[in-house]
Design a protein around this motif. Structure first.
Motif, mmCIF file in Angstrom:
data_model
loop_
_atom_site.group_PDB
_atom_site.id
_atom_site.type_symbol
_atom_site.label_atom_id
_atom_site.label_comp_id
_atom_site.label_asym_id
_atom_site.label_seq_id
_atom_site.Cartn_x
_atom_site.Cartn_y
_atom_site.Cartn_z
ATOM 1 N N LEU A 194 0.831 -1.202 0.000
ATOM 2 C CA LEU A 194 0.000 0.000 0.000
ATOM 3 C C LEU A 194 0.866 1.252 0.000
ATOM 4 O O LEU A 194 1.807 1.369 0.776
ATOM 5 N N ALA A 195 0.511 2.185 -0.870
ATOM 6 C CA ALA A 195 1.251 3.445 -0.967
ATOM 7 C C ALA A 195 0.894 4.343 0.214
ATOM 8 O O ALA A 195 -0.165 4.211 0.815
ATOM 9 N N HIS A 196 1.792 5.262 0.528
ATOM 10 C CA HIS A 196 1.508 6.292 1.526
ATOM 11 C C HIS A 196 0.455 7.214 0.905
ATOM 12 O O HIS A 196 0.554 7.511 -0.277
ATOM 13 N N PRO A 197 -0.571 7.656 1.562
ATOM 14 C CA PRO A 197 -0.915 7.546 2.974
ATOM 15 C C PRO A 197 -1.833 6.353 3.300
ATOM 16 O O PRO A 197 -2.265 6.219 4.432
ATOM 17 N N LEU A 198 -2.122 5.508 2.304
ATOM 18 C CA LEU A 198 -3.011 4.366 2.564
ATOM 19 C C LEU A 198 -2.443 3.422 3.614
ATOM 20 O O LEU A 198 -3.188 2.788 4.356
ATOM 21 N N ASN A 199 -1.116 3.350 3.691
ATOM 22 C CA ASN A 199 -0.498 2.420 4.635
ATOM 23 C C ASN A 199 -0.688 2.847 6.090
ATOM 24 O O ASN A 199 -0.355 2.102 7.001
#
Length: 186
Positions: free
Chosen positions: A137-142
């Motif tokens: 997951l990419a930032h900010p999803l992580n």
């Protein structure tokens, strides 16, 4: 009774309607796949979810939003007065991992919502492989709470995770109301 509006968004064919039906205990549209046109609103009540002894309970509105971007012009109207966003995706489709960034940007970042008001759901369809534990997951999803849902193998775990999320939303709404009341008083 407290009214709570939660949007279910995400790419097409990710399982939004299936999860909305499951959580609201609705049997509407069970069976073959039928794309949601615009939005479908499911209402259901949960007594004693507020945690207070008054027992007022909550009325949840689950806004099952179409994953088709042709309805993008309707999104601002759907977002109005929402308390939370659940982003649902199929973890087996790499395109969904990219697409959920757009859903997050449109439905969470463009509203005054906290990350704690957002839930990411990696929805595993029947017969799918469970080999998606470490999703890139990419930032900010992580930073978001991520749950894996498999209604064939652990439906009660899925229900419990949704109830935890809903309780959190109710707490945020109640705290916000108390702050508003205090600012009026002082």
């Amino acid at each position: 009774m407290l009214r709570v509006k939660v949007l279910l968004v995400g790419p097409r064919e990710s399982g939004k309607s299936v999860l909305a039906n499951f959580v609201s205990e609705s049997t509407e549209g069970i069976g073959s796949y039928s794309p949601t046109q615009g939005v479908r609103i499911l209402e259901y009540e949960r007594p004693n979810l507020t945690g207070n002894s008054k027992g007022a309970g909550c009325r949840f509105e689950l806004w099952d939003c179409s994953g088709d971007q042709k309805f993008e012009t309707c999104w601002p109207a759907l977002m109005k007065d929402s308390h939370g966003v659940i982003i649902i995706f199929n973890p087996e489709l790499p395109s969904h991992l990219k697409e959920i960034e757009m859903w997050y940007s449109c439905f969470v970042q463009q509203q005054p919502l906290l990350d704690s008001q957002c839930l990411l759901v990696a929805h595993h369809k029947p017969g799918s492989s469970e080999d998606t534990e470490n999703l890139p997951l990419a930032h900010p999803l992580n930073k978001l709470k991520l749950i894996h849902s498999n209604l064939e193998e652990d439906p009660e775990d899925v229900r419990m995770e949704f109830m935890k999320y809903f309780k959190n939303i109710v707490t945020i709404i109640n705290e916000s109301r108390e702050r508003e009341e205090m600012s009026i008083i002082s």
